[in-house]
Design an enzyme around this catalytic site. Structure first.
Site, PDB file in Angstrom:
ATOM      1  CG  HIS A 131      45.136  36.921  -4.911  1.00 49.98           C
ATOM      2  ND1 HIS A 131      46.387  36.784  -4.392  1.00 49.98           N
ATOM      3  CD2 HIS A 131      44.273  36.820  -3.856  1.00 49.98           C
ATOM      4  CE1 HIS A 131      46.304  36.586  -3.082  1.00 49.98           C
ATOM      5  NE2 HIS A 131      45.034  36.608  -2.736  1.00 49.98           N
ATOM      6  CD  GLU A 168      42.290  34.868  -2.258  1.00 50.36           C
ATOM      7  OE1 GLU A 168      43.201  34.017  -2.340  1.00 50.36           O
ATOM      8  OE2 GLU A 168      42.357  35.870  -1.516  1.00 50.36           O
ATOM      9  CG  HIS A 223      42.531  39.057   0.077  1.00 49.12           C
ATOM     10  ND1 HIS A 223      43.594  38.597  -0.653  1.00 49.12           N
ATOM     11  CD2 HIS A 223      42.665  40.406   0.143  1.00 49.12           C
ATOM     12  CE1 HIS A 223      44.351  39.624  -1.011  1.00 49.12           C
ATOM     13  NE2 HIS A 223      43.810  40.749  -0.545  1.00 49.12           N
ATOM     14  CD  GLU A 305      42.257  36.495   3.741  1.00 51.68           C
ATOM     15  OE1 GLU A 305      41.587  35.853   2.907  1.00 51.68           O
ATOM     16  OE2 GLU A 305      43.458  36.762   3.573  1.00 51.68           O
TER      17      GLU A 305
END
Ligand code: ZN
Length: 343
Positions: A131, A168, A223, A305
């Site tokens: 992101h 995030e 992430h 993640e």
């Protein structure tokens, strides 16, 4: 998990000739039974030691603040490289459990392992911080669809955040910076796909192409998940086999799996976190064929993640700078283990 088997040791118990050398033509009749007895006992003792190491390793998941709860998925934590206290890793000394058995690892008096400087010289690592902190200001741009070979998907997404609005994107950039420092200390050339230095993105296809163009030896996309409260733990996402349009992962599926397993095992060790309790059947490993960042990669690449931002206990870890340093250390150790193995 089979992390305990991923570190090649100096002995191969399955090779009965190894400890004994070529057969001698003349031997005392009494020596043969002794030799046979040793042939049984030596591998047996080695297996017993390995079993002990695996058991001893399961106790390391408790050093992260006392709130990690029952260790539901102890798989990767049972690695044979779990003998160091998790707190050792917080100092960022660039060490890895794998190096205990590898070339260049040096044991000092305190029992920690020092990495030979510049041991990753010549290696290229691309870090992809998931992101972008200002994606949310550019929704039209990030919603534009891009070709991921098997499908068309949004350029990028805003990512998730904790309930107290730690995003995030901030998390991924922070871990990326810590990881970059650790890898550079070992001599690696490190490139980030974005450094908070652009208004949005890059799009997922461009993120993959940055790794490809750099001829990266390894790429990790960082992430944190946004799942239901109670869902906890990390998981590593590896590319599945796709061959459609611009997507062709056939050459990178196997090395990416190696990279993913090494990252998962080291991440569990350094953070004390457990593999996800909601995906991956407790292995911390998931294979996907729907992510453009993986489908379009022509170099070994995985996603991680690191935890679930929407779970308060995981969020307490993700918002801790000390924990993020441990996370970066686990990533660095996993990447370094992979690069040394594949060189
Ligand atoms: Zn994400």
């Amino acid at each position: 998990m089979s992390y305990a088997g991923s570190n090649p040791g100096p002995f191969d118990p399955s090779d009965p000739s190894a400890p004994f050398g070529p057969p001698q033509p003349r031997r005392s009749p009494l020596r043969r039974p002794l030799t046979v007895a040793l042939a049984v006992l030596v591998p047996g003792a080695l297996l017993g030691w390995l079993a002990f190491e695996a058991l001893a390793g399961t106790g390391t998941g408790t050093g992260t603040g006392g709130d990690s709860g029952p260790d539901r998925g102890a798989g990767p934590a049972a690695s044979s490289s779990t003998l160091r206290s998790p707190t050792d890793s917080a100092t960022g000394d660039g060490t890895t459990g794998d190096e205990k058995q590898g070339v260049g690892g040096k044991q000092d008096a305190g029992g920690t392992v020092s990495t030979a400087p510049a041991s990753l010289k010549g290696k290229v690592v691309v870090i992809d911080p998931g992101h972008n902190p200002t994606n949310f200001e550019h929704t039209a741009d990030i919603n534009r669809k891009v070709d991921i070979g098997t499908n068309w998907k949004e350029c990028d997404t805003t990512g998730t955040s904790t309930n107290s609005d730690y995003s995030e994107a901030k998390f991924t950039l922070d871990v990326a910076h810590r990881l970059r420092t650790l890898l550079q200390q070992q001599g690696a050339t490190v490139k980030l796909t974005q450094d908070g230095d652009r208004p949005y993105g890059p799009c997922v296809d461009e993120r993959a192409r940055i790794g490809n163009a750099a001829h990266a030896d390894a790429v990790v996309s960082i992430h944190a998940d946004g799942s239901a409260a109670g869902n906890r733990g990390f998981h590593v996402i590896m590319p599945g086999e796709v061959h459609e349009g611009a997507a062709d992962t056939r050459a990178v599926v196997a090395p990416s799996k190696d990279l993913g397993k090494l990252i998962a095992g080291n991440f569990a060790r350094t953070t004390g976190s457990s593999p996800s309790n909601y995906i991956g059947d407790g292995s911390g490993l998931v294979t996907r064929t729907d992510l453009g960042g993986l489908n379009l990669s022509t170099v070994p690449k995985v996603f991680i993640e690191c935890g679930n931002m929407r779970d308060s206990k995981d969020a307490a870890l993700l918002t801790s700078a000390t924990w993020r340093q441990k996370a970066a250390q686990g990533l660095s150790d996993g990447i370094a283990g992979f690069l040394k193995r594949s060189s």
